[in-house]
Enzyme design. Structure first.
Site, PDB file in Angstrom:
ATOM      1  N   HIS A 201     -10.018  -1.842  -7.353  1.00 17.29           N
ATOM      2  CA  HIS A 201      -9.949  -0.804  -6.309  1.00 17.29           C
ATOM      3  C   HIS A 201      -9.244   0.466  -6.791  1.00 17.29           C
ATOM      4  O   HIS A 201      -9.756   1.566  -6.596  1.00 17.29           O
ATOM      5  CB  HIS A 201      -9.249  -1.393  -5.080  1.00 17.29           C
ATOM      6  CG  HIS A 201      -9.082  -0.429  -3.944  1.00 17.29           C
ATOM      7  ND1 HIS A 201     -10.155   0.182  -3.317  1.00 17.29           N
ATOM      8  CD2 HIS A 201      -7.976   0.046  -3.310  1.00 17.29           C
ATOM      9  CE1 HIS A 201      -9.713   0.971  -2.353  1.00 17.29           C
ATOM     10  NE2 HIS A 201      -8.395   0.913  -2.327  1.00 17.29           N
TER      11      HIS A 201
ATOM     12  N   ASP B 131       0.847  -1.200   0.000  1.00 12.56           N
ATOM     13  CA  ASP B 131       0.000   0.000   0.000  1.00 12.56           C
ATOM     14  C   ASP B 131       0.880   1.247   0.000  1.00 12.56           C
ATOM     15  O   ASP B 131       2.091   1.166   0.168  1.00 12.56           O
ATOM     16  CB  ASP B 131      -0.897  -0.018   1.257  1.00 12.56           C
ATOM     17  CG  ASP B 131      -2.070   0.934   1.130  1.00 12.56           C
ATOM     18  OD1 ASP B 131      -2.284   1.490   0.035  1.00 12.56           O
ATOM     19  OD2 ASP B 131      -2.777   1.136   2.132  1.00 12.56           O
TER      20      ASP B 131
END
Ligand code: N7H
Length: 447
Positions: free
Chosen positions: A322, A178
């Site tokens: 996403h 991330d």
């Protein structure tokens, strides 16, 4: 250009951290609180940029002799206030951010798609503020938290704490790296290839590009902080990927995925739009490419154009992945346009919480993401969750409305035949906060 010494430090450089604590408080005694506020020195953005510089030097050293990165001593802090907190302090004027000014996040619960029950502190909406404390070790983080607690002594009541911990290799609990894409702020950061460049006012209030005009002077150099506690069902997500591996192997024979593990890794990458290493599937369609994932000069340098017009636009990356839902990049005649995209940028500064799932760790232990994002307008930034991620028809392609499905991470994931649609992220609650400039804090302290 904004004055970096006046802006609190997590806002756009993001605190470098190994551990982080969010300390939610209510104010008990306003005048004692103001006095304590006068002696509190939050970490400024200038401080953070100097620390990042030191970390970069340490990284160079680490490459040569494996010195741990956490050798750079960092004990960082920031303070932010909820609407209830500002009112309690006597700051009744509106910030002109409608989501913030109307009161606690719980009022937006339905539109945020939060169906499960919230934890008490968020359900009550009773926080007046939050200290964000970050450090290079859990011990230093606890020390800093204790220091702040002692400094504010009896002027506050600590309502709740959330503790986060960075996982090895900067992955989050589903195992994906991330923190790769962040907007570059015009004039403050040299953009990496492909990075979205935004006016400072998209993140910092009162600067060029702030979408809201006529705010009170005390909001200048402030930002809106959105905090969300998002629990992740990691065993459920892993089972979901495993149960779909065969379908994907059959659907795209040209990918030549030979094992079930390759099928589920590919399906996972299609849920995110990136492989576990961070490599974008738009550039590495069938197999992970860890060197690409790590390379900041390449890992954002893409858009969703397909090589040949005859190919469907989601040939490589599904519309509902996403990262495509939350940042659709180039869109030709699609909604949103480039401007809309830049205006919806957020700086993400979250951290995982709970134990990493390992063979020895209980499957059902609670784990997830303490999601934090910054933007000058909540409606312009964070609400990409409701307007984009949870809207099945987003993005609109040309003039035809098509059902692409929700973002499988933030909404409902599509089901294979015989399976029920599932969700893997559950909100446990959250709150909206205003992060004032350091000079504003000093003014409030002496008022
Ligand atoms: Fe997401 N994850 O850690 O697995 N996110 N996110 N996110 N997210 C991104 O590009 C994740 C959430 C955005 O510019 C990556 O840095 C998880 C919310 C945006 O291309 C990964 C949760 C919102 C981007 C994750 C979660 C966003 C992004 C790829 C919940 C906003 C950048 C790595 C538990 C409302 C898109 C990267 C771009 C990327 C994860 C939540 C927004 C791996 C698990 C709530 C804007």
């Amino acid at each position: 250009l904004p004055d970096l010494s006046d802006i609190q430090g997590d806002i756009f450089y993001v605190f470098p951290k190994v551990a982080e604590q969010f300390m939610f408080f209510s104010i008990k005694d306003v005048s004692a609180f103001k006095k304590n506020l006068g002696s509190f020195t939050p970490t400024s953005s200038i401080n953070v940029s100097e620390i990042l510089e030191k970390i970069n030097q340490a990284k160079e050293t680490a490459r040569n002799n494996r010195t741990p990165l956490c050798q750079v001593d960092t004990s960082l802090s920031q303070i932010a206030f909820s609407r209830a907190g500002l009112n309690f302090l006597g700051v009744k004027e509106l910030t002109k951010d409608t989501n913030f000014d109307k009161g606690p996040m719980k009022l937006d619960r339905q539109s945020l798609g939060d169906n499960a029950s919230w934890e008490k502190v968020f359900e009550d909406g009773s926080s007046h503020g939050v200290f964000t404390i970050a450090a290079n070790s859990t011990l230093n983080c606890q020390k800093k938290a204790l220091e702040i607690e002692n400094a504010f002594k009896s002027s506050i009541i600590i309502l709740h704490r959330e503790n986060g911990q960075v996982l090895p290799n900067h992955v989050e609990h589903f195992g994906f790296r991330d923190g790769i894409s962040q907007p570059a702020i015009k004039g403050l950061a040299a953009p990496h290839p492909g990075q979205t460049v935004v006016d400072p006012g998209i993140i910092i209030m009162g600067c060029t590009g702030d979408p809201i005009a006529g705010r009170p002077a005390w909001t200048k150099y402030g930002s809106m902080m959105v905090f969300r506690k998002l629990a992740q069902d990691v065993p459920g997500f892993n089972n979901y990927l495993a149960s779909h591996s065969e379908d994907w192997r059959k659907i795209l024979p040209q990918a030549n995925l030979t094992t079930p593990a390759e099928g589920s890794a590919w399906f996972g990458a299609r849920c995110f739009g990136r492989w576990k290493s961070g490599a974008p599937i738009q550039l590495a369609p069938y197999r992970d490419d860890p060197a690409l994932g790590e390379d900041n000069e390449r890992n954002n340098n893409f858009d969703y154009t397909v090589p040949r017009l005859s190919e469907p636009n989601e040939y490589f990356c599904p519309f509902n992945a996403h990262i495509r839902k939350t940042a659709p990049r180039n869109l030709l005649n699609y909604r949103p346009n480039k401007q809309e995209l830049a205006d919806s940028s957020i700086v993400r500064a979250g951290i995982p919480y709970g134990p990493q799932l390992t063979p020895t760790c209980p499957q059902n232990a609670e784990r997830g993401l303490l999601f934090v994002c910054y933007q000058s307008s909540i409606k312009g930034g964070f609400l990409l969750q409701t307007q984009w991620a949870l809207d099945s028809s987003f993005p609109v392609v040309g003039t035809s409305i098509k059902d692409h499905g929700q973002d499988p991470i933030l909404g409902v994931a599509p089901a294979a035949p015989g399976f029920k649609p599932q969700s893997f992220v559950t909100s446990k609650g959250g709150e909206y906060f205003f992060v004032p400039a350091i000079s504003t804090i000093k003014k409030w302290a002496s008022a």
